[in-house]
Design a protein around this motif. Structure first.
Motif, PDB file in Angstrom:
ATOM      1  N   ARG A   7       0.804  -1.200   0.000  1.00  0.00           N
ATOM      2  CA  ARG A   7       0.000   0.000   0.000  1.00  0.00           C
ATOM      3  C   ARG A   7       0.833   1.243   0.000  1.00  0.00           C
ATOM      4  NH1 ARG A   7      -2.670  -2.284  -1.949  1.00  0.00           N
ATOM      5  NH2 ARG A   7      -2.804  -0.538  -3.215  1.00  0.00           N
ATOM      6  N   ALA A   8       0.236   2.263  -0.443  1.00  0.00           N
ATOM      7  CA  ALA A   8       0.966   3.504  -0.633  1.00  0.00           C
ATOM      8  C   ALA A   8       0.964   4.392   0.562  1.00  0.00           C
ATOM      9  CB  ALA A   8       0.364   4.271  -1.763  1.00  0.00           C
ATOM     10  N   ALA A   9       0.970   3.832   1.703  1.00  0.00           N
ATOM     11  CA  ALA A   9       1.326   4.683   2.816  1.00  0.00           C
ATOM     12  C   ALA A   9       2.724   5.200   2.605  1.00  0.00           C
ATOM     13  CB  ALA A   9       1.247   3.913   4.114  1.00  0.00           C
ATOM     14  N   VAL A  89      10.033   1.557   6.060  1.00  0.00           N
ATOM     15  CA  VAL A  89      10.300   0.140   6.297  1.00  0.00           C
ATOM     16  C   VAL A  89       8.938  -0.506   6.481  1.00  0.00           C
ATOM     17  CG1 VAL A  89      11.366  -1.577   7.793  1.00  0.00           C
ATOM     18  CG2 VAL A  89      12.533   0.594   7.348  1.00  0.00           C
ATOM     19  N   VAL A  90       8.615  -1.433   5.574  1.00  0.00           N
ATOM     20  CA  VAL A  90       7.229  -1.894   5.488  1.00  0.00           C
ATOM     21  C   VAL A  90       7.161  -3.415   5.597  1.00  0.00           C
ATOM     22  CG1 VAL A  90       5.098  -1.786   4.154  1.00  0.00           C
ATOM     23  CG2 VAL A  90       6.777   0.059   3.977  1.00  0.00           C
ATOM     24  N   PRO A  91       6.856  -3.947   6.784  1.00  0.00           N
ATOM     25  CA  PRO A  91       6.662  -5.387   6.923  1.00  0.00           C
ATOM     26  C   PRO A  91       5.329  -5.827   6.320  1.00  0.00           C
ATOM     27  CG  PRO A  91       7.165  -4.327   9.038  1.00  0.00           C
ATOM     28  CD  PRO A  91       6.807  -3.249   8.067  1.00  0.00           C
ATOM     29  N   ARG A  92       5.367  -6.970   5.674  1.00  0.00           N
ATOM     30  CA  ARG A  92       4.161  -7.562   5.097  1.00  0.00           C
ATOM     31  C   ARG A  92       4.111  -9.029   5.488  1.00  0.00           C
ATOM     32  NH1 ARG A  92       3.869  -8.743  -1.119  1.00  0.00           N
ATOM     33  NH2 ARG A  92       1.892  -9.844  -1.296  1.00  0.00           N
ATOM     34  N   ALA A 110      -1.393  -8.992   5.373  1.00  0.00           N
ATOM     35  CA  ALA A 110      -1.550  -7.730   6.098  1.00  0.00           C
ATOM     36  C   ALA A 110      -0.250  -6.950   5.969  1.00  0.00           C
ATOM     37  CB  ALA A 110      -1.877  -7.982   7.559  1.00  0.00           C
ATOM     38  N   ILE A 111      -0.368  -5.630   5.841  1.00  0.00           N
ATOM     39  CA  ILE A 111       0.790  -4.747   5.696  1.00  0.00           C
ATOM     40  C   ILE A 111       0.726  -3.665   6.765  1.00  0.00           C
ATOM     41  CG2 ILE A 111       1.899  -3.024   4.228  1.00  0.00           C
ATOM     42  CD1 ILE A 111       0.994  -4.641   1.827  1.00  0.00           C
ATOM     43  N   VAL A 112       1.888  -3.431   7.422  1.00  0.00           N
ATOM     44  CA  VAL A 112       1.988  -2.430   8.486  1.00  0.00           C
ATOM     45  C   VAL A 112       3.147  -1.488   8.149  1.00  0.00           C
ATOM     46  CG1 VAL A 112       2.206  -2.036  10.963  1.00  0.00           C
ATOM     47  CG2 VAL A 112       1.169  -4.169  10.125  1.00  0.00           C
ATOM     48  N   VAL A 131       3.158   4.901  12.164  1.00  0.00           N
ATOM     49  CA  VAL A 131       2.555   3.792  11.424  1.00  0.00           C
ATOM     50  C   VAL A 131       1.545   4.361  10.446  1.00  0.00           C
ATOM     51  CG1 VAL A 131       1.212   1.667  11.612  1.00  0.00           C
ATOM     52  CG2 VAL A 131       2.891   2.240  13.370  1.00  0.00           C
ATOM     53  N   GLY A 132       1.656   3.997   9.196  1.00  0.00           N
ATOM     54  CA  GLY A 132       0.740   4.487   8.173  1.00  0.00           C
ATOM     55  C   GLY A 132      -0.540   3.681   8.098  1.00  0.00           C
TER      56      GLY A 132
END
Length: 305
Positions: A7-9, A89-92, A110-112, A131-132
């Protein structure tokens, strides 16, 4: 190895919600950004892995210093200067189940996103960390052959990131978005590798501003050549077009306010015999209209359990 999309956060739109106020609404979609981070995916975007749990980590650094109007002119000087930088930094977390639905392997993700954003528009400067917007998806994966793979997915982006309509920088978009998508991968250890991920974004209303961004059609792509030793070298990027007008208070924005962009750059991937892989790429934007104009560096890694 893909279930849906990042996602584009981490997109520039997440940090520019006030920029359009300084540019006389010259930016397409609200603040000139999108929920989806265009260009995040490259190789293996449509290849679902076997059943199991897969943590994936994306890293990104985006920088833009130009704002393009509907004619492609840079209007940054007209607003006293512009700069936007995003580090993410985007964990998925991907769970591929053992169940099949309609002949496809059922999966969820899920993406955070964890974001650090810095924006300057004229004399207005702001930095934020946090967090976005969270993203959730359901997907079905298919394997047409040992080389051809594809994924159908449906994603939901939730407005969970911190947002204020008066701030130049935000880590959230403050509206819901749903997105159906199709991702296709053609993979050869030695030979042609090609990927295409096609998406359509349906944006809901920002309740704080009564602004509703138009629908967005976009695709990430990559083409490369496998060297037979785990390495793939190639090029990739994205194509973006806004296909419907923006609305404020139920009224069409003058001129439709539609955006477009094209991005291209080098991509390299290494996949080990143990299944982990690393992808890195840099992409620069071209033919930009009604949006910020810059470049992004991306890395992606996965270590299967």
């Amino acid at each position: 190895m893909k279930v849906g999309s990042l996602r584009a956060a981490v997109s520039i739109g997440a940090v520019m919600t006030a920029a359009s106020m300084f540019c006389n609404a010259a930016l397409a979609t609200e603040g000139g950004g999108s929920v989806y981070a265009n260009g995040v995916e490259s190789f293996l975007s449509g290849a679902m892995p076997p059943p199991g749990f897969y943590p994936i980590v994306y890293g990104t650094r985006y920088r833009a210093t130009a704002l393009r109007d509907s004619e492609g002119n840079d209007i940054a000087a007209a607003v006293g200067g512009f700069r936007a930088e995003v580090t993410g930094v985007v964990p998925r977390f991907v769970w591929v189940t053992k169940h099949q639905v309609l002949g496809g392997q059922l999966a969820f993700h899920a993406i955070v996103p964890l974001l650090d954003v810095d924006v300057r528009v004229g004399s207005n400067k702001m930095s934020k960390r946090g967090v976005g917007d969270l993203n959730f998806a359901t997907a079905l994966g298919y394997h047409a052959s040992d080389k051809l793979h594809y994924v159908f997915a449906f994603e939901v982006n939730a407005p969970t990131g911190k947002y204020s309509r008066s701030d130049v920088a935000n880590v959230g978009r403050n509206y819901w978005m749903v997105e159906p998508l199709l991702a296709i991968s053609y993979i050869q250890p030695r030979g042609l590798n090609a990927d295409l991920k096609l998406m359509l974004d349906y944006n809901f209303r920002n309740t704080d501003t009564d602004y509703r961004s138009g629908r967005e059609l976009h695709a990430d792509y990559a083409v490369g050549w496998g060297l037979g030793n785990g390495w793939v070298l190639g090029a990739g990027g994205y194509l973006y077009r806004q296909v419907s007008d923006d609305h404020v208070g139920g009224t069409d924005v003058a001129g439709g306010n539609r955006g477009r962009a094209f991005a291209l750059g080098p991509v390299v991937k290494y996949q080990s015999k143990n299944g982990w892989f690393l992808t890195a790429k840099y992409e620069n934007q071209y033919d930009v209209r009604n949006r910020a104009d810059g470049g992004a560096f991306w890395v992606k890694t996965i270590v299967p359990f």
